[in-house]
Design an enzyme around this catalytic site. Structure first.
Site, PDB file in Angstrom:
ATOM      1  N   ASP A  65      -1.775 -11.203  -0.760  1.00 39.61           N
ATOM      2  CA  ASP A  65      -0.549 -10.819  -1.207  1.00 39.61           C
ATOM      3  C   ASP A  65       0.106  -9.417  -0.470  1.00 39.61           C
ATOM      4  OD1 ASP A  65      -2.554  -8.944  -2.091  1.00 39.61           O
ATOM      5  OD2 ASP A  65      -2.071  -9.424  -4.204  1.00 39.61           O
ATOM      6  N   HIS A  66      -0.977  -8.691   0.235  1.00 39.56           N
ATOM      7  CA  HIS A  66      -0.231  -7.431   0.778  1.00 39.56           C
ATOM      8  C   HIS A  66       0.305  -7.469   1.969  1.00 39.56           C
ATOM      9  CE1 HIS A  66      -2.470  -5.619  -2.769  1.00 39.56           C
ATOM     10  NE2 HIS A  66      -2.016  -4.454  -2.457  1.00 39.56           N
ATOM     11  N   ASP A 120      -8.954  -3.146  -6.137  1.00 42.36           N
ATOM     12  CA  ASP A 120      -7.354  -2.633  -5.861  1.00 42.36           C
ATOM     13  C   ASP A 120      -7.039  -2.029  -7.333  1.00 42.36           C
ATOM     14  OD1 ASP A 120      -4.632  -3.741  -4.745  1.00 42.36           O
ATOM     15  OD2 ASP A 120      -4.263  -3.009  -7.002  1.00 42.36           O
ATOM     16  N   ARG A 380       4.184   2.834  -8.485  1.00 43.22           N
ATOM     17  CA  ARG A 380       4.156   4.250  -7.740  1.00 43.22           C
ATOM     18  C   ARG A 380       5.367   4.700  -7.068  1.00 43.22           C
ATOM     19  NH1 ARG A 380      -2.002   2.584  -6.042  1.00 43.22           N
ATOM     20  NH2 ARG A 380      -2.828   3.103  -8.028  1.00 43.22           N
ATOM     21  N   SER A 541      -4.472   4.682  -5.093  1.00 40.02           N
ATOM     22  CA  SER A 541      -4.961   3.341  -4.978  1.00 40.02           C
ATOM     23  C   SER A 541      -6.416   3.439  -4.535  1.00 40.02           C
ATOM     24  CB  SER A 541      -4.621   2.796  -3.361  1.00 40.02           C
ATOM     25  OG  SER A 541      -5.175   3.403  -2.515  1.00 40.02           O
ATOM     26  N   ARG A 543      -8.093   2.280  -2.183  1.00 41.59           N
ATOM     27  CA  ARG A 543      -8.314   1.879  -0.528  1.00 41.59           C
ATOM     28  C   ARG A 543      -9.564   2.661  -0.173  1.00 41.59           C
ATOM     29  NH1 ARG A 543      -2.374   3.993   0.913  1.00 41.59           N
ATOM     30  NH2 ARG A 543      -1.926   2.313  -0.727  1.00 41.59           N
TER      31      ARG A 543
END
Ligand code: MIC
Ligand code: SF4
Length: 647
Positions: A65-66, A120, A380, A541, A543
């Site tokens: 999706d990203h 996520d 965000r 995030s 990440r």
């Protein structure tokens, strides 16, 4: 200590080791996992390194999706890898176009009372149907897929008592913005937010999911609603009535702290640049020109939100000074809007329809013009996240967004002059799982790994002495977007050597060496890199690249006043010491390029132990800096080994 809460009931049923005492480390069984493509390639490469033939969870889903802009082969190479490894390991696969992980997971897979770990930070969306849904780094999710328990500090529970009912044009988004104005984005580590009270029943599951989704911005472990009749109705409408389980707090449940919100007093709000807790009323900004409106993201792209937007747009026209873009959260949402003619109403009004996915939320296209206001229904608005330096990005509800799209200015939607379209709970969602590839492990499946996908780098064990150089000194609330930018660099997620070049890119001054260049020079001279931050370092995030890339560049320690939960876990997983100033005033003594030595680091490191570092300034003066940490025994062991991949 809280008692009888939904959060505790679910957690306690999942505890494998440890005492359910707030602040103490427990390990819990993870029932479901989710990954998305931008964190997923590393997570599955890590899973591959663990030599697990098949995932051990009840359900694991891999979403794309990203990374979908397809500029160069990287995105599609990642997708092919993810699809093939999913088949190999027994993971369900949701291909590009099927929707944003959190929206699709809520619709098709979430089960009340279960635990969900996702790579996520907005995984807490699942709290909207009564799950304990937690965001984590990819390596922690890979470990959960391998059947290992997840370690976390047993939380304190903040109860948010909801009374009353939202008024017309006032939205679930305004509720979470209001809570952000109270709790802010910092200082909430180690808490779960749980909603209770008579107002809960007035909110639909998609509205609850908006609230738990953006609860991520509070920095809490997760947020959760009870699973009640509204939850049952949602699951039945998704054709998943059998998944319903009632999970409610005891009548006399006790919370560690209670915040009361009267929904009938909540008004349209906006998070102003550049933090989700910089809250003002929309009314106070009325008349300010708006250049762009985008409706979508995992916070506000449900059928309910977009159907409301479509009806508000019907027969009207987007103001000529504004562009309006709409990204539906899932194929289910898009298909329903299309079949009901609502998509046509949006198009007729002048909306630009985007692919279902994260898109502009993660800086993939649609960057605003300079010195113009952009209104987004996202979660965000960190500086530069839109892809435009100096951006003026405001976070609002779909109600406020559509009002601005129609008027060209910040407009309190209550002033629009027409009634808010009422969207009743859907009785039967259009269920079409034809693109979802169900989990069926086939160990013989060839794993497709194109040249743009490299292995995660492995750290060395913690050295006896840290001979450090301060590579950078940053201030409060440094987000993982500052550390590891997404946007145009997102496609480099599977290629650590290349992605590492843009660590702290936003702080690079033109004509001066970048962070990466300075770090490599320090590394090549045999010294270690140190990052110095202040409060709430590593917000945002999940990440793990914000740990992997600095690690790759030779960083051995992050020293800050406070470090956020997911980022701290990622630092540990990759063998970087997350240290805290025993005296926050010492932060002021340090400057970039100072030498910071931790003699006997391996001996000094231990649970509850204070460490000492020697700061040597350019003029030769020295200071002793005392450092603490919140590491558990396991964390210490992992850091000593140089990260989880060495354990
Ligand atoms: C985000 O909203 O910042 C992301 C992109 O979804 C991240 C994950 C990532 O960086 O891949 C998140 O929220 O964890
Ligand atoms: Fe995607 Fe944005 Fe949600 Fe992150 S916050 S998962 S980028 S839609």
């Amino acid at each position: 200590m809280a008692k009888g809460t939904v959060a505790q009931k679910i957690l306690d049923r999942h505890i494998i080791t440890g005492e359910p005492t707030a602040g103490k480390v427990v390990s819990i069984k993870i029932d479901q996992t989710l990954t998305q493509d931008a964190t997923g390639t590393m997570a599955y490469l890590e899973l591959e390194a663990m030599n697990v033939p098949r995932v051990a969870t009840e359900l694991s889903v891999s979403y794309v999706d990203h990374n979908m802009m397809q500029n160069g082969p990287e995105n599609r190479n990642d997708h092919l890898y993810l699809q093939s490894i999913a088949k190999n390991k027994g993971v369900a696969f949701s291909p590009p176009g099927n929707g944003i992980c959190h929206q699709v997971h809520l619709e098709r897979f979430g089960i009340p009372g279960k635990t969900l770990l996702g790579s996520d930070s907005h995984t807490p969306t699942g709290g909207g149907i009564g799950m304990i849904a937690i965001g984590a780094g990819g390596l922690d999710v890979a470990l959960a897929m391998a059947g290992k328990p997840f370690r976390l500090a047993y939380p304190h529970v903040i109860g948010v008592k909801l009374t009353g009912e939202l008024k017309e044009w006032c939205a679930a988004k305004d509720v979470i913005l209001h809570l952000l104005s109270i709790l802010s984005t910092k200082g909430n580590v180690g808490n779960i937010v749980e909603y209770f009270g008579p107002g809960v029943a007035t909110l639909s599951v998609p509205q609850r999911a908006t609230i738990t989704n953006m609860g991520a911005e509070l920095g809490v472990t997760t947020s959760v609603f009870p699973s009640d009749d509204r939850t049952r109705q949602f699951l039945e409408a998704q054709g998943r009535g059998k998944s319903f389980v009632r999970v409610e707090a005891d009548e006399n449940a006790q919370y560690d702290r209670v915040i009361e919100i009267d929904l009938s007093k909540v008004v349209p709000l906006a998070a102003c640049p550049s933090s989700p807790d910089n809250i003002k009323t929309v009314a106070s900004m009325a008349g300010t020109a708006v250049g762009q409106v985008i409706i979508g993201s995992c916070t506000n792209s449900s059928y309910r939100d977009l159907a409301m937007v479509a009806e508000a747009l019907k027969g009207r026209t987007v103001h000529p000074t504004v562009t309006l873009s709409i990204a539906p959260g899932s194929r289910q949402v898009l298909e329903m809007l299309a079949r009901e003619g609502k998509l046509a109403d949006m198009i007729a009004a002048g909306a630009r329809i985007l692919e279902t996915g994260c898109g502009p939320c993660i800086g993939q296209g649609q960057s605003p013009a300079q010195e113009t206001v952009t209104l987004r229904t996202f979660n965000r608005n960190f500086a530069g996240r839109t892809g435009t330096r100096g951006d003026q990005s405001y976070l609002v509800s779909p109600e406020t967004a559509v009002a601005a799209a129609l008027t060209g200015t910040f407009t309190d939607p209550r002033e629009l002059g027409f009634a808010m379209p009422q969207i009743p709970d859907v009785e039967k969602f259009t269920v079409n799982d034809n693109m979802l590839i169900p989990a069926a492990a086939d160990a013989g499946t060839e794993i497709i790994r194109k040249p743009t996908i490299g292995n995660p780098p492995v750290n060395n064990p913690l050295p006896m002495n840290i001979n450090g150089s301060v590579l950078i000194k940053v201030g409060d609330k440094i987000t993982t977007d500052h550390i590891m930018p997404a946007g145009i660099y997102l496609k480099l997620r599977s290629n650590i050597p290349q992605y590492s070049r843009v660590v702290f890119d936003c702080f690079t001054e033109s004509g001066k060496p970048s962070f990466a260049e300075r770090a490599i020079a320090v590394r090549d001279s045999g010294r270690h890199g140190i990052i110095v931050g202040r409060d709430s370092y590593g917000q945002g995030s999940s990440r793990e690249h914000a740990a992997i890339c600095p690690m790759y560049l030779g960083v051995k320690a992050v020293i800050a006043v406070a470090i956020e939960r997911i980022h701290k876990a990622n630092l540990v997983n990759f063998g970087i010491l997350p240290l805290l100033f025993a005296d926050p005033a010492d932060y002021d003594k340090i400057e970039q390029n100072d030498v910071l030595q931790i003699e006997g680091a391996r001996q000094q490191l231990g649970v509850g132990k204070t460490m000492e570092a020697e700061l040597i300034k350019a003029d030769g003066t020295t200071h002793t800096i005392k450092l603490t940490h919140t590491l558990s025994e396991d964390d210490v062991r992992i850091i000593m080994a140089g990260g989880m991949l060495n354990c």
